[in-house]
Enzyme design. Structure first.
Site, mmCIF file in Angstrom:
data_model
loop_
_atom_site.group_PDB
_atom_site.id
_atom_site.type_symbol
_atom_site.label_atom_id
_atom_site.label_comp_id
_atom_site.label_asym_id
_atom_site.label_seq_id
_atom_site.Cartn_x
_atom_site.Cartn_y
_atom_site.Cartn_z
ATOM 1 N N HIS A 289 0.821 -1.221 0.000
ATOM 2 C CA HIS A 289 0.000 0.000 0.000
ATOM 3 C C HIS A 289 0.850 1.264 0.000
ATOM 4 O O HIS A 289 0.344 2.366 -0.167
ATOM 5 C CB HIS A 289 -0.962 0.008 1.198
ATOM 6 C CG HIS A 289 -2.027 -1.032 1.083
ATOM 7 N ND1 HIS A 289 -2.917 -1.299 2.094
ATOM 8 C CD2 HIS A 289 -2.360 -1.862 0.066
ATOM 9 C CE1 HIS A 289 -3.740 -2.269 1.705
ATOM 10 N NE2 HIS A 289 -3.420 -2.621 0.487
ATOM 11 N N GLN B 8 1.743 -3.822 6.562
ATOM 12 C CA GLN B 8 0.853 -3.038 5.711
ATOM 13 C C GLN B 8 0.011 -2.020 6.476
ATOM 14 O O GLN B 8 -0.203 -0.915 6.005
ATOM 15 C CB GLN B 8 -0.053 -4.014 4.946
ATOM 16 C CG GLN B 8 -0.975 -3.387 3.937
ATOM 17 C CD GLN B 8 -1.789 -4.450 3.205
ATOM 18 O OE1 GLN B 8 -1.304 -5.073 2.274
ATOM 19 N NE2 GLN B 8 -3.014 -4.674 3.628
ATOM 20 N N GLU B 9 -0.494 -2.423 7.660
ATOM 21 C CA GLU B 9 -1.445 -1.547 8.344
ATOM 22 C C GLU B 9 -1.220 -1.487 9.851
ATOM 23 O O GLU B 9 -1.144 -2.527 10.501
ATOM 24 C CB GLU B 9 -2.887 -2.034 8.085
ATOM 25 C CG GLU B 9 -3.167 -2.232 6.610
ATOM 26 C CD GLU B 9 -4.551 -2.778 6.312
ATOM 27 O OE1 GLU B 9 -5.412 -2.788 7.216
ATOM 28 O OE2 GLU B 9 -4.759 -3.193 5.163
ATOM 29 N N ASP C 183 -2.360 -5.194 10.776
ATOM 30 C CA ASP C 183 -2.465 -6.126 9.654
ATOM 31 C C ASP C 183 -1.149 -6.085 8.883
ATOM 32 O O ASP C 183 -0.963 -5.240 8.016
ATOM 33 C CB ASP C 183 -3.639 -5.763 8.723
ATOM 34 C CG ASP C 183 -3.712 -6.707 7.527
ATOM 35 O OD1 ASP C 183 -2.984 -7.716 7.520
ATOM 36 O OD2 ASP C 183 -4.505 -6.434 6.599
ATOM 37 N N GLU D 287 -4.242 -9.235 12.306
ATOM 38 C CA GLU D 287 -4.815 -9.834 11.099
ATOM 39 C C GLU D 287 -3.694 -10.358 10.203
ATOM 40 O O GLU D 287 -2.661 -9.695 10.057
ATOM 41 C CB GLU D 287 -5.616 -8.744 10.368
ATOM 42 C CG GLU D 287 -6.165 -9.144 9.016
ATOM 43 C CD GLU D 287 -6.810 -7.948 8.300
ATOM 44 O OE1 GLU D 287 -7.348 -7.047 8.989
ATOM 45 O OE2 GLU D 287 -6.765 -7.903 7.065
ATOM 46 N N ASP E 94 -7.536 -12.984 6.819
ATOM 47 C CA ASP E 94 -8.025 -12.240 5.648
ATOM 48 C C ASP E 94 -7.661 -13.012 4.373
ATOM 49 O O ASP E 94 -8.476 -13.783 3.863
ATOM 50 C CB ASP E 94 -7.406 -10.827 5.666
ATOM 51 C CG ASP E 94 -7.628 -10.051 4.385
ATOM 52 O OD1 ASP E 94 -8.459 -10.454 3.571
ATOM 53 O OD2 ASP E 94 -6.962 -9.005 4.196
ATOM 54 N N LYS F 167 -14.921 -9.229 3.488
ATOM 55 C CA LYS F 167 -14.815 -8.328 2.343
ATOM 56 C C LYS F 167 -15.756 -8.840 1.264
ATOM 57 O O LYS F 167 -15.583 -9.964 0.768
ATOM 58 C CB LYS F 167 -13.394 -8.347 1.783
ATOM 59 C CG LYS F 167 -12.337 -7.601 2.601
ATOM 60 C CD LYS F 167 -10.943 -7.915 2.043
ATOM 61 C CE LYS F 167 -9.864 -7.015 2.621
ATOM 62 N NZ LYS F 167 -8.503 -7.566 2.328
ATOM 63 N N HIS G 37 -13.048 -2.501 4.122
ATOM 64 C CA HIS G 37 -12.969 -1.883 2.784
ATOM 65 C C HIS G 37 -11.859 -2.583 1.998
ATOM 66 O O HIS G 37 -11.235 -3.518 2.501
ATOM 67 C CB HIS G 37 -12.633 -0.395 2.943
ATOM 68 C CG HIS G 37 -11.293 -0.166 3.567
ATOM 69 N ND1 HIS G 37 -10.549 0.975 3.400
ATOM 70 C CD2 HIS G 37 -10.523 -0.976 4.358
ATOM 71 C CE1 HIS G 37 -9.417 0.867 4.042
ATOM 72 N NE2 HIS G 37 -9.376 -0.298 4.633
ATOM 73 N N ARG G 38 -11.551 -2.121 0.779
ATOM 74 C CA ARG G 38 -10.371 -2.567 0.045
ATOM 75 C C ARG G 38 -9.442 -1.364 -0.139
ATOM 76 O O ARG G 38 -9.866 -0.218 0.001
ATOM 77 C CB ARG G 38 -10.732 -3.117 -1.345
ATOM 78 C CG ARG G 38 -11.620 -4.353 -1.365
ATOM 79 C CD ARG G 38 -11.139 -5.522 -0.532
ATOM 80 N NE ARG G 38 -9.827 -6.053 -0.801
ATOM 81 C CZ ARG G 38 -9.564 -7.267 -1.281
ATOM 82 N NH1 ARG G 38 -10.556 -8.082 -1.583
ATOM 83 N NH2 ARG G 38 -8.324 -7.689 -1.428
ATOM 84 N N SER G 39 -8.199 -1.641 -0.509
ATOM 85 C CA SER G 39 -7.266 -0.517 -0.688
ATOM 86 C C SER G 39 -7.643 0.335 -1.905
ATOM 87 O O SER G 39 -7.397 1.539 -1.924
ATOM 88 C CB SER G 39 -5.833 -1.025 -0.794
ATOM 89 O OG SER G 39 -5.738 -2.057 -1.751
ATOM 90 N N LYS H 80 -12.969 -1.733 9.475
ATOM 91 C CA LYS H 80 -11.841 -0.889 9.093
ATOM 92 C C LYS H 80 -12.118 -0.279 7.734
ATOM 93 O O LYS H 80 -12.575 -0.953 6.812
ATOM 94 C CB LYS H 80 -10.516 -1.670 9.109
ATOM 95 C CG LYS H 80 -10.399 -2.851 8.169
ATOM 96 C CD LYS H 80 -8.931 -3.345 8.129
ATOM 97 C CE LYS H 80 -8.715 -4.415 7.080
ATOM 98 N NZ LYS H 80 -7.300 -4.818 6.948
HETATM 99 P P1 PGA Z 1 -6.285 -4.959 0.051
HETATM 100 O O1 PGA Z 1 -5.783 -4.716 1.522
HETATM 101 O O2 PGA Z 1 -7.603 -4.324 -0.138
HETATM 102 O O3 PGA Z 1 -5.194 -4.343 -0.781
HETATM 103 O O4 PGA Z 1 -6.346 -6.457 -0.121
HETATM 104 C C1 PGA Z 1 -6.628 -4.778 2.626
HETATM 105 C C2 PGA Z 1 -6.216 -5.845 3.609
HETATM 106 O O5 PGA Z 1 -5.213 -6.575 3.405
HETATM 107 O O6 PGA Z 1 -6.886 -6.005 4.617
HETATM 108 ZN ZN ZN Z 2 -5.677 -7.766 5.398
#
Ligand code: PGA
Ligand code: ZN
Length: 427
Positions: free
Chosen positions: A153, A162-163, A241, A284, A311, A336, A364-366, A387
């Site tokens: 991301h 990532q998060e 995450d 996550e 996920d 998702k 959500h999605r990225s 989230k």
């Molecule tokens: P993504 O990331 O929408 O790019 O898959 C979100 C996540 O990993 O939770």
């Molecule tokens: Zn994730």
């Protein structure tokens, strides 16, 4: 009754094409929705169809998907009762005929599925959360704000993980938790500026500073929480995450910023230390989707103290979640819509998890749009937390702002999940 369905190619938050769908009913009503798109996707996700024509949008066009909606799906759904979500979704699954929706595209099927749900709610003169969740849908979720973006991301310019999310569970309403999140986000921005770190943002609106280690990210969060006038742990926790499938190579977790590679067992210890030192409530995708066996170890070590969410490994797929419950490898699933591709299956995945005492974490999605469907979905399914990225950028705050409206509309009937949002109590 469904009279017509049209679709168009629009842009998502990353400037890539995605699908917008409009459903028209015989009484003149109509509803619109748009489909999001991920970057760190699980390999078992329903297939997002792209044209592959490199002369348009680098091959990412969705003209074929539009055609599938208008020429294959629309004629078949014509004259169906729009309130019969199950038949609508089953009809599309049948039309597609594959296990992973690769013929018509999950982005075609989901767009229609969501638009039908919204049209049906309008037809019944109900808000979407009440239409999907019934009169008991009155609990507002704790928002998990992704304020530090890393991994794909941030194009690997920031942290490996990532998060890093702020979880203001100590507030007594959704409105208040949103304010806390925004204030801490701004305190974090000031802190980064002071440290001469970048305040440019990643795909989900969080900052993406080039930190020296993943721990540094948590130090920054804790400091920002304090500076904004809140107490780490008591008022606001942290959710992580790492999206570890993205850095799992040759059987090891490659921590680029720290210049070392960890085995699965070492990675579990690495998380255990973070959990000991910081107010972490949720982890996550701590391990990769191809590391199923070691998830058991992760769950044994940390599953009794924090929420462990799958996920990429579960892909909102009821069959995979059922297996995971049987194998006891986690205690929660991410939810998702576009990983599975219909509203009906998304609800089934959530109910399955909840029935077994697991948590369900709506996401959500990225790559997002300003569609706020998941705000209503979260309240409808009473998941207690969601989230939707940072408390900044239009496509992220669209969901949070819709939750403000829902809370306002529910009035005194509304409650806030707070510290009870998670499958394990806040320590
Ligand atoms: P993504 O990331 O929408 O790019 O898959 C979100 C996540 O990993 O939770
Ligand atoms: Zn994730």
């Amino acid at each position: 009754l469904i009279e017509d369905i049209i679709a168009r190619e629009i842009l998502d938050s990353r400037g890539n094409p995605t699908v917008e769908v409009e459903v028209y009913l015989s009484n003149g009503q109509h509803a619109r929705t748009a489909v999001p798109s991920g970057a760190s996707t699980g390999s078992k996700e329903a297939v997002e169809l792209r044209d592959g024509d490199t002369l348009r949008f680098g091959g990412k066009g969705v003209r074929q998907v539009i055609q599938n909606i208008e020429e294959i799906i629309a004629p078949d759904l014509q004259d169906l009762d729009v309130r019969d979500q199950k038949s609508i979704d089953e009809t599309m699954i049948g039309l597609d005929g594959t296990d992973n929706k690769s013929k018509l595209g999950a982005n075609a099927i989901l767009g229609v599925s969501m638009a039908c749900a919204r049209a049906a709610a309008d037809y019944c003169d109900l808000p979407l959360y009440a239409y999907l969740g019934g009169p008991g849908a009155t609990r507002l979720p704790v928002p998990c704000f992704n304020v530090l973006n890393g991994g794909v991301h941030a194009h690997w310019q920031g942290a490996d993980f990532q998060e890093c999310m702020l979880v203001p569970y100590g507030a007594d309403s959704f409105r208040e938790s949103l304010r806390w999140g925004a204030e801490i986000y701004h305190a974090l921005q000031a802190l980064l500026l002071e440290k001469h770190l970048s305040v440019g943002v990643g795909d989900e609106g969080g900052f993406a500073p080039a930190v020296d280690s993943n721990h540094e990210s948590y130090d920054l969060l804790v400091e920002a929480i304090r500076r904004a006038g809140f107490e780490p742990g008591k008022d606001c926790g942290i959710a992580i995450d790492p999206a570890s499938s993205e850095f799992f190579k040759d059987g090891k977790y490659q921590l680029r910023t720290e210049n070392r590679a960890l085995s699965s067992a070492e990675m579990v210890d690495y998380y255990a230390e973070i959990v000991r030192n910081y107010p972490v409530v949720l982890l996550e995708d701590g391990l990769a989707e191809d590391d199923w066996e070691n998830w058991k170890l992760l769950n044994e070590k940390l599953g009794s103290s924090i929420e462990l969410v799958g996920d990429d490994i579960f892909c909102t797929n009821p069959k995979i979640i059922a297996q995971a419950i049987e194998d006891n490898i986690a205690n929660a699933t991410l939810i998702k819509l576009n990983q599975i591709g219909t509203v009906t299956e998304t609800i089934a995945a959530t109910r399955l998890a909840q029935f077994h005492g697991w948590g369900a974490f709506v996401s959500h999605r990225s790559g997002e749009t300003t569609d706020d469907f998941i705000a209503d979905l979260t309240v409808a399914l009473d998941t207690g937390h969601l989230k939707s990225g940072a408390p900044a950028r239009g496509e992220r705050v669209a969901k949070y702002n819709q939750l403000l409206r829902i809370e306002e509309e529910l009035g005194t009937a509304a409650s806030f999940a707070g510290k009870k949002a998670f499958v394990r109590p806040v320590r």
